[in-house]
Structure formats: structure tokens, C-alpha cells
Scaffold this active site. Structure first.
Site, mmCIF file in Angstrom:
data_model
loop_
_atom_site.group_PDB
_atom_site.id
_atom_site.type_symbol
_atom_site.label_atom_id
_atom_site.label_comp_id
_atom_site.label_asym_id
_atom_site.label_seq_id
_atom_site.Cartn_x
_atom_site.Cartn_y
_atom_site.Cartn_z
ATOM 1 N N LYS A 114 1.015 -0.775 0.083
ATOM 2 C CA LYS A 114 0.043 -0.046 0.117
ATOM 3 C C LYS A 114 1.013 1.254 -0.062
ATOM 4 O O LYS A 114 0.609 2.143 -0.797
ATOM 5 C CB LYS A 114 -0.864 0.173 1.491
ATOM 6 C CG LYS A 114 -2.057 -1.339 1.174
ATOM 7 C CD LYS A 114 -2.841 -0.482 2.000
ATOM 8 C CE LYS A 114 -3.654 -1.654 1.495
ATOM 9 N NZ LYS A 114 -5.763 -1.307 2.941
ATOM 10 N N LYS A 206 -5.004 -10.309 -7.047
ATOM 11 C CA LYS A 206 -6.336 -9.948 -5.983
ATOM 12 C C LYS A 206 -7.153 -8.466 -7.092
ATOM 13 O O LYS A 206 -6.883 -7.933 -7.525
ATOM 14 C CB LYS A 206 -5.568 -8.862 -5.129
ATOM 15 C CG LYS A 206 -6.679 -9.975 -4.108
ATOM 16 C CD LYS A 206 -5.972 -9.480 -2.450
ATOM 17 C CE LYS A 206 -6.148 -7.911 -2.620
ATOM 18 N NZ LYS A 206 -5.867 -7.622 -1.078
ATOM 19 N N LYS A 209 -10.986 -3.137 -4.663
ATOM 20 C CA LYS A 209 -11.487 -2.082 -5.077
ATOM 21 C C LYS A 209 -10.927 -1.223 -5.156
ATOM 22 O O LYS A 209 -11.323 -0.292 -6.030
ATOM 23 C CB LYS A 209 -11.431 -1.362 -3.537
ATOM 24 C CG LYS A 209 -12.245 -2.538 -2.414
ATOM 25 C CD LYS A 209 -12.854 -2.059 -0.870
ATOM 26 C CE LYS A 209 -13.478 -2.882 0.265
ATOM 27 N NZ LYS A 209 -13.336 -3.069 1.365
#
Ligand code: TYM
Length: 344
Positions: A114, A206, A209
Site C-alpha cells: 500500500k 487480487k 476495490k
């Protein structure tokens, strides 16, 4: 010491809930209601570890709550609330910041992903995120935590934090009459054919969102036409479906679609291959469209209905928070005594 069996899990109110969240987590939340006391939390404090528009966050929080309800979570029998309404999460996270070691957090792959290259510019909250997650779970002394595969490492850290707290404060824990250990070591529940749902555009990534392409995921609020279009456009390879699982495992896109089908139908991959092995993707995708629309259509419709009534959603969250606070306060009072904080 035997701990009361209790389930806790959380979902971030960031972006659209998708099929990965549904199959990896929410479907299990629903099933576990018959076996345990469950606490399901919309983790708005986790959400702000990356920037969230304050005019958008309430809508996203209500939408995740609506998804919980539309999928069949019973907020009367169990507890549904948003994290920031129970101050114990932040308080216990601070204690855990002082228990967790820098070395443990440095190993967290989700932070590395992230934060990316611009690590210096990531928030301190993003780095300390796993400590807050441990606090979420242990504030309720939960014993079981249903999550997708991507949360496994955070659950391991939660167990390490619980163990270290129990060891560091052992004398105080027994001295205050809490038995041998104060926190349980929670079990991750990561099971079934869809613990890691992959992007529809790339079977090695993956479903997420934050993917720029909406075609990479199926959102719970997508209508039937959109679901059908996304599945028809999903990346595949040119071969018919294999008959055995070993061959399937070497073909990520095929593996993903078969896993999704299996999870939606409540079947195993092997069983699905028994039916579709040798079939062309066009036939399999048509069946997957029918199944997905049948399962997700009513959920999306119910969500849209529920979000029309924000006052009702807020009342569910307020009621859940009130009941969560009772358990949280009990834990925090004990933690304060164990740690040596004076309280009245
Ligand atoms: P979040 O909000 O990213 O995702 C919510 C749940 O969905 C699962 N999930 C997936 N499962 C399968 N395939 C996918 N592609 C996929 N993408 C997401 C996640 O594993 C998760 O179970 N840190 C957590 C939220 C959290 C939490 C907690 C969870 C905060 N505190 C305490 C459990 C217990 C998160 O970011 O999930």
C-alpha cells in the site's frame, strides 16, 4: 483458560464492496451466525489510514452496513456497528503499539504494497494499522476471525500481540484474578474455494476495490447486465476447461472463474470440474452469469433499498455500538488494571 467463543471481523468502507469481499468474508459472516455470537464492524478508523473524503465516508460506511444486512446478517441477534463509535478500539490500539515490535510491523507485506515506493509519505496510521486490527479483535476477546487470505499475516500478528501481552503482564494478569492468560489467541477462519478471488482482467492479481478498471471486479451493487458483461469479458485462455484440479491450478484465470462458481454454488472446484470439464469457456461463462445474477442480484437490489433510508442504517449502527461498548468497556477496564493505569 477457556474463552467464550466469539466471532469478530471487519470491512473497510472504502470504494465498492466486490465479489472478493463477499465470497472471502461476508458469506462466512452470515454462515457463522448460527454457531457463534458475532460482532461485525465497519472499520472507518482503518479507512482513514489513507485519505478519505469526509463528505464520502459516511455514505461508504452506510453502504457496507447495508451490504451486511442485505447479505443476511441479523443486527438484532448479533452486533453490527462502525468502529469509531467505540473508543476502546483506539485506546487498546495504543497499548498494543507499546506491545508490538517495530520488527514485526516491518514485515507486513500489506503495508509495503500500500505504501509503495513513496514510503516516507505514507501515514503513521497505515504503518500501525495491524496494531489497530489486533485491538479490534482482542477488545472483544474474540476467538474466531473470518477473513480472506490477504489478512492472514495480520491475524498472525494479532496472535503475537496477544501472546506477548499475556507474557509481559503475566504476573499482573494472575494478580488481578484473570486466570493464566487474558487474551485468547484468535483463530483465522480462511476456508473454502474463494479465499483469494482474483481480478477478472488478470488472474495473478487480487480482485480489489482500488483497481483502476471496474471490469476487474464485480461490485455488489452491479446490475444484471453489468455482471453479465463483466463475466463475458473476463480474461480466459483459449483451451476448454480441464477435468482435473491440478491442471486447473496452472491456469490462473480459469482457476479463478471455477473458484468463483464453486463458492457461489456452495460446491467444490472438483465438483464443478466434474460438470464442466471439457466444456468451452463460452458455455461455462453463460452458466456463471446465470448463477452470479441469481445470487448477487437480490443483494444489490436490497442494498439499494436500504441506503435510501440512512436514518434506519444509523439506528442499526448506534444500537450495535451501544452493545459493543458494554463488552469493550469490560475489556478496557481489565486492561487498565493489568497495565497499571489508575481509574475511578
Ligand atoms: P478489507 O476491507 O480490505 O476486506 C474485507 C474482507 O474481504 C476480504 N477480501 C477478499 N477475500 C477474497 N478475495 C479477495 N480478492 C478479497 N479482497 C478482500 C478481506 O480479506 C477481508 O476479510 N484489515 C481488514 C479489515 C479489518 C479486520 C479487522 C478484519 C480491520 N480490522 C479485524 C478482521 C478483523 C481489511 O482491510 O479488509
Amino acid at each position: 483458560m477457556a474463552f467464550k467463543q466469539r466471532v469478530f471481523s471487519g470491512v473497510q468502507p472504502t470504494g465498492n464492496l466486490h465479489l472478493g469481499n463477499y465470497l472471502g468474508a461476508v458469506v462466512k459472516f452470515v454462515a457463522l451466525q448460527d454457531l457463534y455470537d458475532c460482532i461485525y464492524c465497519v472499520v472507518d478508523m482503518h479507512a482513514i489510514t489513507v485519505w478519505q473524503d469526509p463528505t464520502e465516508l459516511p455514505r461508504a460506511t452506510r453502504e457496507v452496513t447495508a451490504a451486511f444486512l442485505a447479505c443476511g446478517i441479523d443486527p438484532k441477534k448479533h452486533i453490527v456497528f462502525n468502529q469509531s463509535q467505540v473508543t476502546g478500539h483506539a485506546e487498546l490500539a495504543w497499548v498494543f503499539n507499546c506491545v508490538a515490535r517495530l520488527g514485526w510491523l516491518n514485515r507486513m507485506t500489506q503495508f509495503k504494497e500500500k505504501a509503495g515506493k513513496d514510503r516516507e509519505n505514507a501515514s503513521v496510521g497505515l504503518y500501525a494499522y495491524p496494531s489497530l486490527m489486533a485491538a479490534d479483535i482482542l477488545l472483544y476477546r474474540a476467538t474466531h476471525v473470518p477473513v480472506g487470505e490477504d489478512q492472514k499475516q495480520h491475524l498472525e500478528l494479532t496472535r503475537d500481540v496477544a501472546q506477548k501481552f499475556n507474557n509481559d503482564y503475566a504476573a499482573s494478569i494472575t494478580g488481578h484474578g484473570f486466570g493464566e492468560a487474558f487474551f485468547p489467541l484468535p483463530e483465522p477462519l480462511i476456508q473454502g474455494p474463494a479465499t483469494r478471488v482474483m481480478s477478472l482482467r488478470d488472474g495473478t492479481k487480487k480482485m480489489s476495490k482500488s483497481d483502476a478498471s471496474d471490469y476487474s471486479r464485480i461490485n455488489l451493487t452491479d446490475d444484471a447486465d453489468t455482471i453479465a458483461q463483466k463475466i463475458r469479458k473476463a480474461k480466459t485462455d483459449p483451451h476448454p476447461l480441464p477435468a482435473d484440479e491440478k491442471e486447473l491450478a496452472a491456469r490462473p484465470e480459469a482457476d479463478n472463474l471455477v473458484g468463483i462458481y464453486a463458492a457461489l454454488a456452495g460446491r467444490t472446484r472438483a465438483d464443478v470440474l466434474g460438470e464442466f470439464g471439457g466444456a468451452q469457456f463460452s458455455a461455462f461463462k453463460a452458466a456463471l452469469v446465470d448463477l452470479s445474477v441469481a445470487k448477487l442480484g437480490p443483494i444489490g437490489a436490497e442494498m439499494k433499498k436500504l441506503v435510501q433510508d440512512p436514518a434506519y442504517i444509523d439506528s442499526v449502527l448506534a444500537d450495535g455500538a451501544e452493545r459493543a461498548r458494554v463488552i469493550a468497556d469490560e475489556t478496557m477496564n481489565a486492561v487498565k488494571d493489568i497495565v497499571g493505569f489508575i481509574r475511578h
